[in-house]
Design an enzyme around this catalytic site. Structure first.
Site, PDB file in Angstrom:
ATOM      1  N   GLU A  70      36.631  29.791  39.645  1.00  0.00           N
ATOM      2  CA  GLU A  70      35.339  30.245  39.151  1.00  0.00           C
ATOM      3  C   GLU A  70      35.382  30.550  37.657  1.00  0.00           C
ATOM      4  O   GLU A  70      34.450  30.223  36.909  1.00  0.00           O
ATOM      5  CB  GLU A  70      34.894  31.502  39.910  1.00  0.00           C
ATOM      6  CG  GLU A  70      34.765  31.305  41.411  1.00  0.00           C
ATOM      7  CD  GLU A  70      36.015  31.699  42.172  1.00  0.00           C
ATOM      8  OE1 GLU A  70      35.878  32.362  43.215  1.00  0.00           O
ATOM      9  OE2 GLU A  70      37.126  31.351  41.736  1.00  0.00           O
ATOM     10  N   ARG A 225      60.568  13.456  45.854  1.00  0.00           N
ATOM     11  CA  ARG A 225      60.821  12.412  44.859  1.00  0.00           C
ATOM     12  C   ARG A 225      59.535  11.839  44.277  1.00  0.00           C
ATOM     13  O   ARG A 225      59.545  10.801  43.634  1.00  0.00           O
ATOM     14  CB  ARG A 225      61.684  11.319  45.492  1.00  0.00           C
ATOM     15  CG  ARG A 225      63.096  11.820  45.805  1.00  0.00           C
ATOM     16  CD  ARG A 225      63.993  10.748  46.384  1.00  0.00           C
ATOM     17  NE  ARG A 225      63.730  10.462  47.769  1.00  0.00           N
ATOM     18  CZ  ARG A 225      64.204  11.181  48.783  1.00  0.00           C
ATOM     19  NH1 ARG A 225      64.934  12.255  48.558  1.00  0.00           N
ATOM     20  NH2 ARG A 225      63.933  10.837  50.037  1.00  0.00           N
TER      21      ARG A 225
END
Length: 383
Positions: A70, A225
């Site tokens: 917000e 990875r």
């Protein structure tokens, strides 16, 4: 918040903005997903500021401890925030945590209307943010695409209401349900496409948990990875402290190795060596640990979620104790046909089919010549 109070703040019968609200909330969900792997144990949150049916600000919670969605959206909107509508998938916070309350920012920026997908089950927030906004004269609408909003943050909702990590079962099996041959060979059961999905999962959840036998047999790295992905915590259930000091996971100097072992191993020579290598320990009494005890200790370390990757004994115990919250079982078109090959679950004594572990509402995915069964338990929020 009680269910009757929760219903009282929904004005979903007001059709005036319904389609517009759904349109922008879908965009909010997409923004929130940008925080995957970066905000745990906080929730995934996105926010959009709209004025005259134009987006004037947008943001998402980018990293744990940093500004909330917000605030980022309102800062982008600036003066255009006045008399605008802010869309956010989770109830804005009303308490001081690592950042100030978001509701104060919304009120200060002159927002006219706030549309929320789902209430925050955190007892520090639940309903209080909505109440403060309404007391400030801001029109509030709650419940837009609520089911989707709950699913987006199923990990956060489980963790904040139970204090336990969300447990996601991941395993790769042959068509006859085996995870390795009788010689413990398991590379590779599934194809490359399926294994890439596993790397995505490792970025999404905070930790990976395996048993010591899996570590000794496979010596996995347990890292992600994927490019720009975080590495998860590596949690090894090792009651007798059998881990080898040259194991691959010990080469990571990131303080993310956690060994669950017996209290009787504390201050042993190997224990002291592992401490030097940056290992954290969870010490429990005896050696036949309850899974719930392990999860409670991991929850105290702010590990909100984990992938359960094996082996057979550990998976079976977690299933038996009822701590599986979701999962994805990858199946390759391979058959071993060997009764001494390792099954992915074993040890149960079930006489009737009605008592079996059953996956509900499964989703089926295709990875080239592999398939998977993906599932999630129903979200139960007592807010």
């Amino acid at each position: 918040m009680k269910n009757e109070d929760r219903e009282s703040i929904k004005n979903i019968n007001d059709e005036k903005y319904l389609e517009q609200d759904k349109k922008y909330m879908k965009l909010v969900f997409k923004l929130a997903l940008k925080g995957v792997g970066k905000v745990n144990p906080n929730p995934l949150v996105g926010a959009i500021v709209v004025k005259n049916d134009h987006i004037v600000g947008e943001g998402y919670h980018e990293s744990y401890g940093e500004a909330h969605a917000e605030v980022n959206a309102l800062n982008m909107a600036g003066k255009n925030s006045e008399n605008s509508t802010i869309y956010v998938n989770l109830e804005p916070c009303s308490h001081f945590g690592k950042t100030p309350p978001c509701v104060d920012k919304i009120i200060a920026m002159g927002v006219k209307r706030c549309v929320v997908s789902v209430l925050d089950p955190n007892p520090l927030v639940s309903g209080k943010g909505i109440e403060k906004l309404k007391n400030a004269g801001i029109e509030v609408r709650v419940g837009i695409l609520e089911n989707e909003g709950q699913e987006l943050n199923r990990v956060f909702f489980h963790y904040i209401t139970t204090g336990l990590p969300y447990v996601f079962l991941k395993c790769a099996i042959t068509l006859d349900g085996k995870i390795a041959t009788r010689t413990f060979d398991s590379k590779w059961i599934t194809n490359e496409s399926a294994r890439k999905k596993v790397m995505t999962l490792r970025n999404r959840y905070s930790g990976i948990m395996i048993g010591i036998n899996t570590l000794l047999q496979d010596d996995p790295s347990l890292n992600s990875r994927e490019e720009n992905a975080r590495d998860p915590y590596r949690i090894i259930v090792d009651p007798e402290l059998k881990i080898l000091l040259d194991s691959k996971i010990l080469k990571f100097n990131d303080k993310k190795n956690i060994i669950v072992t017996s209290l009787s191993n504390e201050n042993s020579p190997k224990y002291m060596e592992l401490l030097k290598l940056g290992v954290q320990f969870i010490l429990l009494k005896n050696k036949n640990f309850l899974i719930k005890d392990i999860l409670e200790e991991l929850g105290k370390l702010k590990i909100d979620s984990l992938i359960l990757e094996g082996g057979s004994n550990l998976i079976s115990r977690v299933v038996e104790e009822g701590h599986i919250n979701g999962g994805e079982i990858f199946i390759a078109p391979k058959i071993l046909g060997d009764e001494k090959a390792l099954p992915f679950m074993s040890g149960f004594k079930i006489d009737k089919m009605e008592n079996c572990f059953q996956i509900k509402s499964p989703k089926f995915n295709i990875y080239d010549d592999n398939i998977s069964i993906e599932f999630y338990n129903k979200i139960d929020l007592n807010i």
